[in-house]
Design an enzyme around this catalytic site. Structure first.
Site, short mmCIF file in Angstrom:
data_model
loop_
_atom_site.label_atom_id
_atom_site.label_comp_id
_atom_site.label_asym_id
_atom_site.label_seq_id
_atom_site.Cartn_x
_atom_site.Cartn_y
_atom_site.Cartn_z
N LYS A 236 31.23 19.74 20.39
CA LYS A 236 31.06 18.29 20.34
C LYS A 236 30.12 17.84 21.47
CE LYS A 236 35.45 16.70 18.35
NZ LYS A 236 36.55 15.74 18.51
N ASP B 46 37.27 10.82 18.34
CA ASP B 46 38.27 11.40 17.46
C ASP B 46 37.70 11.45 16.05
OD1 ASP B 46 41.04 12.47 17.65
OD2 ASP B 46 41.27 11.15 15.92
#
Ligand code: IMP
Length: 196
Positions: free
Chosen positions: A19, A72
Site C-alpha cells: 500500500k 481501509d
C-alpha cells in the site's frame, strides 16, 4: 550524499509495504513525499469502511501527533451480496483467494468492486476527512500473477474493467491507473496540496 525533501510531507500509518509503495508513486505525481509510519491501531468491527478508517485515523493521530492518513479497503462481490466487503482482511486470512474462488465455482456473475477510504487527521481537524475511490471489475476464475510476483491480497484474482490483466499482473504504475486506492489517494493529494 544530499537528501532533500521538497514540497509537502504526509505520514501514512500502515503496516502494508505494498500500500505504501502504491501511495509513494501517487504522491510523487503531486511532488509530495510520504513517510510510512507503523503505529498499532485497532481495526473496529463495522460494516462501514469510512467509520473504520476514521476511527483508525484518530487513534493514529493521537499516538504520533503528525498530519496522518490511514486507509481501509474492502472487496465487494456482487453474486454473494457484497461479501466479504469490510471483512475482506479476515476472509483473506482465513480462506484466502483459493477459498473465495471455491465459493464462486458455480457462479457465472463474476462482478466485483474494490473500495478504498483514506481518512486524514491533523491538529486542526476535529473529525477526520474522508476521500473515496472505487474500482469496478471481476473475479477471474484462476489466480494470475506476473512471474516476478507483483501485488498482494486479492490482486491475483481481481481484474479491473478495461484491462485484461489482474492487478497482480500489473506493476505499481499500471495498477495505479485503475485501482480504488490510487483514486482515493489522488483525491486526497489534490486536497492536501492546497491545504495551508
Ligand atoms: P485492509 O483492511 O484495508 O488492509 O484490506 C482488507 C483486505 O483486502 C486485505 O486482506 C487486503 O489484503 C485486501 N486488499 C486491500 N486492498 C487491496 C488491493 O489493492 N489489492 C488486493 N487486495 C487488497
Amino acid at each position: 550524499m544530499h537528501f532533500s525533501l521538497k514540497g509537502k510531507v504526509i505520514f501514512f500509518a500502515t503496516n502494508n509495504i505494498n500500500k505504501f509503495n502504491e501511495a509513494r508513486k501517487i504522491f510523487n505525481e503531486f511532488q509530495m513525499a510520504v513517510a510510512m509510519i507503523r503505529v498499532k491501531t485497532l481495526e473496529i468491527q463495522s460494516e462501514n469502511l469510512e467509520e473504520i478508517a476514521k476511527t483508525s485515523a484518530i487513534e493514529a493521530f493521537k499516538k504520533c501527533n503528525l498530519p496522518i492518513i490511514v486507509e481501509d479497503a474492502g472487496l465487494f462481490v456482487e453474486a454473494v451480496n457484497g461479501f466479504p466487503g469490510p471483512y475482506a482482511s479476515y476472509v483473506y486470512k482465513t480462506i484466502g483467494n483459493e477459498g473465495l474462488l471455491k465459493l464462486m465455482e458455480q457462479t457465472e456473475n463474476r462482478k466485483a468492486k474494490f473500495q478504498s477510504v483514506i481518512a486524514y487527521c491533523d491538529a486542526d481537524i476535529e473529525t477526520p476527512l474522508c476521500f473515496k475511490g472505487e474500482a469496478m471489475g471481476e473475479i477471474v476464475k484462476e489466480p494470475r500473477k506476473a512471474k516476478n510476483k507483483h501485488g498482494f491480497g486479492f490482486d491475483p484474482i481481481f481484474r479491473p474493467l478495461n484491462s485484461n490483466k489482474t492487478f497482480a499482473e500489473m506493476d505499481v504504475e499500471e495498477k495505479n491507473k485503475y485501482s480504488h486506492r490510487a483514486k482515493a489517494l489522488r483525491k486526497f493529494a489534490e486536497f492536501y496540496k492546497k491545504l495551508k
